[in-house]
Design an enzyme around this catalytic site. Structure first.
Site, PDB file in Angstrom:
ATOM      1  N   GLY A 250       0.821  -1.217   0.000  1.00  0.00           N
ATOM      2  CA  GLY A 250       0.000   0.000   0.000  1.00  0.00           C
ATOM      3  C   GLY A 250       0.847   1.255   0.000  1.00  0.00           C
ATOM      4  N   ASP A 251       1.945   1.243   0.758  1.00  0.00           N
ATOM      5  CA  ASP A 251       2.862   2.390   0.779  1.00  0.00           C
ATOM      6  C   ASP A 251       3.490   2.589  -0.595  1.00  0.00           C
ATOM      7  OD1 ASP A 251       2.349   2.342   3.564  1.00  0.00           O
ATOM      8  OD2 ASP A 251       4.011   0.941   3.851  1.00  0.00           O
TER       9      ASP A 251
END
Length: 304
Positions: A250-251
Site C-alpha cells: 500500500g505504501d
C-alpha cells in the site's frame, strides 16, 4: 519537494523458517534486516522511482543510526530528529508455517522534540508534498495529524494521508490532496461491508464530500479504484503474479501514484504507476525497484 514522516520507525528483522514452534529451538533458513515504517517505505520507493525526497521522524540509539544509514543507502535524504534516550524499535517478522510479528515499542518522544519536527515542517511551502502514514505513538497527542495539517493546508502544501478510522476522518476537513484507504478501511469509516464496485464508488464519493481531493482505494487481489478531484473514476485489475509479501504494498502504491503525478500531471498515469508499484512490491521480499515496476507496467499495457 516531497517529505515523509515516520513517527516510530524500526529495523525489521525478518527471519524465514520451515516451521515455527513456540517453547523450542528454531533455526532460520534465511534472514534480512530492512528499515521499516510506512513513511519510510514511501520514501524508499519514491527514491527508486527517481523522486528526491526527505524522510523525517524520530530515531534513537544504534538502531536509529542504522535506519538512517540504510535509508541513505537507498537514495533517501534522512533528516530524523535524534532522541537522546532509548533506541529505535526492532520489529521481528517470523515467516514460517504462519506469519508471526513481534513489534517493539520505540523511544519516548518529548514535547521539545515534537516542536523540532513542527519547525522542520514549517519550511514546507505551496506545491510541496507531505506524506503522513500510519498510527500515532501513544506518547504523542491523538490530534497530532490535525495539528500538522491545519497550518500546512492553509499554505497550499499537498498532504497525503494513509490512515484509518477516526484518524483518517479527523483530517478530511483539511482537504488532503490524497487519501488511500483499502476497501475494508473505507467501509469501516461508514460502518459498512463493501461488496461491489458501486459500494466502493459511493463511499469514495462520501469521503470526497467530507474533504478529500483524491481518493485511492486498494483492493488487494481485486485491483484498485481512483476517484479524482475532477470527478473522474478509474479502475484497474490487479496485475498477475505471486504475492510474496504484502507489507509495504500500500505504501508503494502511494509512492507510485505520487511519482506518476509529479512526473506527468495526469491522474490516469499516476494511478497506473501506483498500481504497478504496489504490485511490484507485493511480488518480492522487500520494496520494488524501478525495473520491476516498469516490467509490470509493460504487462499492464499489453493486457490493456
Amino acid at each position: 519537494m516531497v517529505v515523509t514522516v515516520t513517527f516510530n520507525p524500526a529495523l525489521d528483522y525478518i527471519v524465514y523458517l520451515p516451521s515455527f514452534e513456540t517453547g523450542g529451538l528454531n533455526r532460520t533458513e534465511k534472514e534480512s534486516i530492512v528499515p521499516g515504517g510506512k513513511g519510510i517505505n514511501v520514501s524508499v520507493v519514491l527514491a527508486h522511482l527517481g523522486i528526491p525526497n526527505r524522510a523525517l521522524g524520530f530515531v534513537a540509539g544504534f538502531t536509529g543510526e542504522e535506519i538512517c544509514r540504510r535509508l541513505q543507502q537507498a537514495g533517501c535524504e534522512a533528516d530524523f530528529i535524534r532522541i537522546p534516550d532509548g533506541f529505535s524499535r526492532i520489529n521481528v517478522k517470523i515467516k514460517g508455517n504462519e506469519e508471526t510479528e513481534i513489534n517493539g515499542q520505540g523511544p519516548k518522544i518529548e514535547e521539545a522534540q515534537l516542536r523540532q519536527l513542527t519547525q522542520q515542517l514549517s519550511e514546507l511551502t505551496s506545491g510541496d508534498y507531505l506524506v503522513l502514514a500510519g498510527s500515532i505513538p501513544k506518547t504523542l497527542p491523538e490530534n497530532l495529524y490535525q495539528q500538522i495539517l491545519k497550518p500546512l493546508s492553509q499554505r497550499g502544501v499537498n498532504c497525503v494521508v494513509d490512515a484509518t478510522g477516526e484518524l483518517l476522518r479527523s483530517v478530511l476537513p483539511y482537504r488532503p490532496f490524497l487519501v488511500k484507504p483499502n476497501h475494508h478501511e473505507l467501509g469501516e469509516l461508514f460502518g459498512e461491508t463493501l461488496c461491489s464496485d458501486e459500494d466502493i464508488s459511493r463511499c469514495a464519493h462520501r469521503v470526497q464530500q467530507m474533504g478529500a481531493r483524491n481518493v485511492l482505494v486498494s483492493m488487494a487481489g481485486d485491483g484498485a479504484y481512483l476517484l479524482t478531484e475532477s470527478g473522474e473514476e478509474y479502475r484497474l485489475p490487479a496485475p498477475s503474479g505471486t504475492v510474496v509479501n504484502s507489507v509495504g504494498a500500500g505504501d508503494s502504491m502511494v509512492a507510485g501514484f505520487l511519482a506518476g503525478w509529479i512526473q506527468t500531471g495526469a491522474y490516469e498515469s499516476a494511478f497506473r504507476l501506483g498500481v504497478a508499484s504496489g504490485s511490484a512490491t507485493a511480488f518480492k521480499e522487500w520494496l520494488a525497484e524501478r525495473e520491476e515496476v516498469d516490467a509490470i507496467l509493460q504487462k499492464m499495457e499489453e493486457n490493456h
